[in-house]
Design an enzyme around this catalytic site. Structure first.
Site, PDB file in Angstrom:
ATOM      1  N   PRO A  10      31.310  42.709  33.954  1.00 46.88           N
ATOM      2  CA  PRO A  10      29.951  42.713  34.315  1.00 46.88           C
ATOM      3  C   PRO A  10      29.648  43.689  35.340  1.00 46.88           C
ATOM      4  CG  PRO A  10      31.221  41.227  35.525  1.00 46.88           C
ATOM      5  CD  PRO A  10      32.115  41.656  34.598  1.00 46.88           C
ATOM      6  N   ASN A  11      28.392  44.383  35.111  1.00 52.51           N
ATOM      7  CA  ASN A  11      27.671  45.280  35.677  1.00 52.51           C
ATOM      8  C   ASN A  11      28.197  46.683  35.593  1.00 52.51           C
ATOM      9  OD1 ASN A  11      25.529  43.519  36.831  1.00 52.51           O
ATOM     10  ND2 ASN A  11      27.495  42.578  37.938  1.00 52.51           N
ATOM     11  N   ARG A  18      24.381  52.497  39.474  1.00 51.73           N
ATOM     12  CA  ARG A  18      24.427  51.230  40.259  1.00 51.73           C
ATOM     13  C   ARG A  18      25.214  51.652  41.725  1.00 51.73           C
ATOM     14  NH1 ARG A  18      29.597  47.092  39.298  1.00 51.73           N
ATOM     15  NH2 ARG A  18      29.057  45.587  41.102  1.00 51.73           N
ATOM     16  N   TYR A  23      29.982  53.432  43.773  1.00 46.21           N
ATOM     17  CA  TYR A  23      30.550  53.691  42.781  1.00 46.21           C
ATOM     18  C   TYR A  23      30.413  55.054  42.008  1.00 46.21           C
ATOM     19  CZ  TYR A  23      30.842  48.612  43.008  1.00 46.21           C
ATOM     20  OH  TYR A  23      31.030  47.455  43.264  1.00 46.21           O
ATOM     21  N   ASN A  75      39.025  46.778  34.344  1.00 45.48           N
ATOM     22  CA  ASN A  75      38.275  46.386  35.774  1.00 45.48           C
ATOM     23  C   ASN A  75      37.264  45.331  35.343  1.00 45.48           C
ATOM     24  OD1 ASN A  75      36.429  46.606  37.734  1.00 45.48           O
ATOM     25  ND2 ASN A  75      36.015  48.510  37.651  1.00 45.48           N
ATOM     26  N   ALA A  78      33.293  41.752  39.056  1.00 43.06           N
ATOM     27  CA  ALA A  78      33.153  40.437  39.878  1.00 43.06           C
ATOM     28  C   ALA A  78      33.843  39.400  39.345  1.00 43.06           C
ATOM     29  CB  ALA A  78      31.572  40.129  40.198  1.00 43.06           C
ATOM     30  N   HIS A  81      37.271  38.278  40.864  1.00 45.63           N
ATOM     31  CA  HIS A  81      37.206  37.402  42.205  1.00 45.63           C
ATOM     32  C   HIS A  81      36.932  35.865  41.987  1.00 45.63           C
ATOM     33  CE1 HIS A  81      37.160  41.399  43.802  1.00 45.63           C
ATOM     34  NE2 HIS A  81      35.722  41.632  43.456  1.00 45.63           N
ATOM     35  N   ASP A  88      43.729  33.353  32.516  1.00 45.57           N
ATOM     36  CA  ASP A  88      44.554  32.462  31.681  1.00 45.57           C
ATOM     37  C   ASP A  88      44.595  33.459  30.352  1.00 45.57           C
ATOM     38  OD1 ASP A  88      44.840  30.566  33.459  1.00 45.57           O
ATOM     39  OD2 ASP A  88      43.319  29.035  32.657  1.00 45.57           O
ATOM     40  N   GLU A  99      45.323  46.880  36.590  1.00 53.23           N
ATOM     41  CA  GLU A  99      43.897  46.215  37.436  1.00 53.23           C
ATOM     42  C   GLU A  99      43.347  47.497  37.936  1.00 53.23           C
ATOM     43  OE1 GLU A  99      44.213  42.769  39.767  1.00 53.23           O
ATOM     44  OE2 GLU A  99      42.519  43.128  40.559  1.00 53.23           O
ATOM     45  N   HIS A 101      39.931  49.331  40.287  1.00 54.62           N
ATOM     46  CA  HIS A 101      38.641  48.884  41.089  1.00 54.62           C
ATOM     47  C   HIS A 101      38.262  50.301  41.330  1.00 54.62           C
ATOM     48  CE1 HIS A 101      38.859  44.785  40.601  1.00 54.62           C
ATOM     49  NE2 HIS A 101      40.178  44.680  41.047  1.00 54.62           N
ATOM     50  N   SER A 103      35.981  51.080  43.831  1.00 55.60           N
ATOM     51  CA  SER A 103      36.175  51.104  45.281  1.00 55.60           C
ATOM     52  C   SER A 103      37.082  50.577  45.601  1.00 55.60           C
ATOM     53  CB  SER A 103      34.685  50.182  45.385  1.00 55.60           C
ATOM     54  OG  SER A 103      35.035  48.901  45.052  1.00 55.60           O
ATOM     55  N   ARG A 108      35.859  46.304  51.758  1.00 53.53           N
ATOM     56  CA  ARG A 108      34.649  45.696  51.459  1.00 53.53           C
ATOM     57  C   ARG A 108      34.636  44.085  52.231  1.00 53.53           C
ATOM     58  NH1 ARG A 108      32.562  47.457  45.669  1.00 53.53           N
ATOM     59  NH2 ARG A 108      30.563  46.506  46.749  1.00 53.53           N
ATOM     60  N   ARG A 112      35.818  40.006  48.241  1.00 59.14           N
ATOM     61  CA  ARG A 112      36.412  40.892  47.294  1.00 59.14           C
ATOM     62  C   ARG A 112      37.999  41.234  47.317  1.00 59.14           C
ATOM     63  NH1 ARG A 112      31.771  43.130  44.660  1.00 59.14           N
ATOM     64  NH2 ARG A 112      29.876  43.064  46.248  1.00 59.14           N
TER      65      ARG A 112
HETATM   66  C1  DQA Z   1      34.815  46.680  41.281  1.00 61.31           C
HETATM   67  C2  DQA Z   1      34.635  45.774  42.421  1.00 61.31           C
HETATM   68  C3  DQA Z   1      34.227  44.433  42.409  1.00 61.31           C
HETATM   69  O1  DQA Z   1      34.347  43.641  43.670  1.00 61.31           O
HETATM   70  C4  DQA Z   1      32.842  44.522  42.138  1.00 61.31           C
HETATM   71  O2  DQA Z   1      32.414  42.880  41.767  1.00 61.31           O
HETATM   72  C5  DQA Z   1      32.622  45.423  40.858  1.00 61.31           C
HETATM   73  C6  DQA Z   1      33.260  46.593  40.641  1.00 61.31           C
HETATM   74  C7  DQA Z   1      35.073  47.960  41.431  1.00 61.31           C
HETATM   75  O3  DQA Z   1      35.448  48.585  40.434  1.00 61.31           O
HETATM   76  O4  DQA Z   1      35.425  48.551  42.534  1.00 61.31           O
HETATM   77  O5  DQA Z   1      31.638  44.987  39.988  1.00 61.31           O
HETATM   78  O6  DQA Z   1      35.552  45.872  40.342  1.00 61.31           O
END
Ligand code: DQA
Length: 146
Positions: A10-11, A18, A23, A75, A78, A81, A88, A99, A101, A103, A108, A112
């Site tokens: 998401p996002n 963003r 980011y 990635n 959110a 978390h 699963d 995995e 991220h 950031s 943070r 997170r």
């Molecule tokens: C993220 C870090 C997450 O906490 C956040 O919700 C994101 C991006 C990152 O790429 O740093 O959406 O996964």
């Protein structure tokens, strides 16, 4: 040719605009193009997928197993978390994954700092910016994890 799934949650479709101070200014389209081109150079196919929906991400992980994907770079945004369902799906398909991220989540907010995915991942990359995706792909190919 083996396939690596590049999965963004998401996002992450908003990358580029963003919170650029966190980011950066690279768009998701730029990342996907770069990782696919790097994959071609390294001899693996890269399948890219982004969704803001938890259920669609779960479904894409299931399909990756049916398609015989060798590994994934994930990635989960959110959902990292919050999502037992994504955990699963990854455990249930036994899809090996890194995995990522963008950031450094450990610098943070405390919420997170916990990931439902990290303990079943091959490894975790956080805080390297969008280079983290490239690092993950190089790791998977160069260590022959795929
Ligand atoms: C993220 C870090 C997450 O906490 C956040 O919700 C994101 C991006 C990152 O790429 O740093 O959406 O996964």
């Amino acid at each position: 040719m083996k396939t690596v799934l590049l999965l963004n949650g998401p996002n992450l479709n908003l990358l580029g605009t963003r919170e650029p101070q966190i980011y950066g200014s690279t768009t998701l389209a730029d990342i996907e193009k770069h990782i696919a081109a790097l994959g071609a150079q390294l001899g693996v196919a890269v399948a890219c997928y982004q969704s803001n929906s938890e259920g669609e991400l779960v479904g894409r992980i299931h399909r990756a197993r049916e398609e015989g994907a060798a590994a994934a770079i994930i990635n989960a945004g959110a959902y990292t978390h919050t999502s037992v369902a994504l955990r699963d799906a990854l455990a249930g398909t036994a899809l090996p994954f890194v995995e990522v991220h963008i950031s450094n989540v450990y610098k943070r907010e405390a919420f997170r700092h916990h990931s439902y995915l990290s303990d079943i991942a091959i490894g975790v990359i956080a805080g390297l910016g969008v280079y983290g995706y490239e690092a993950a792909l190089r790791f998977l190919v160069e260590t022959k994890a795929v």
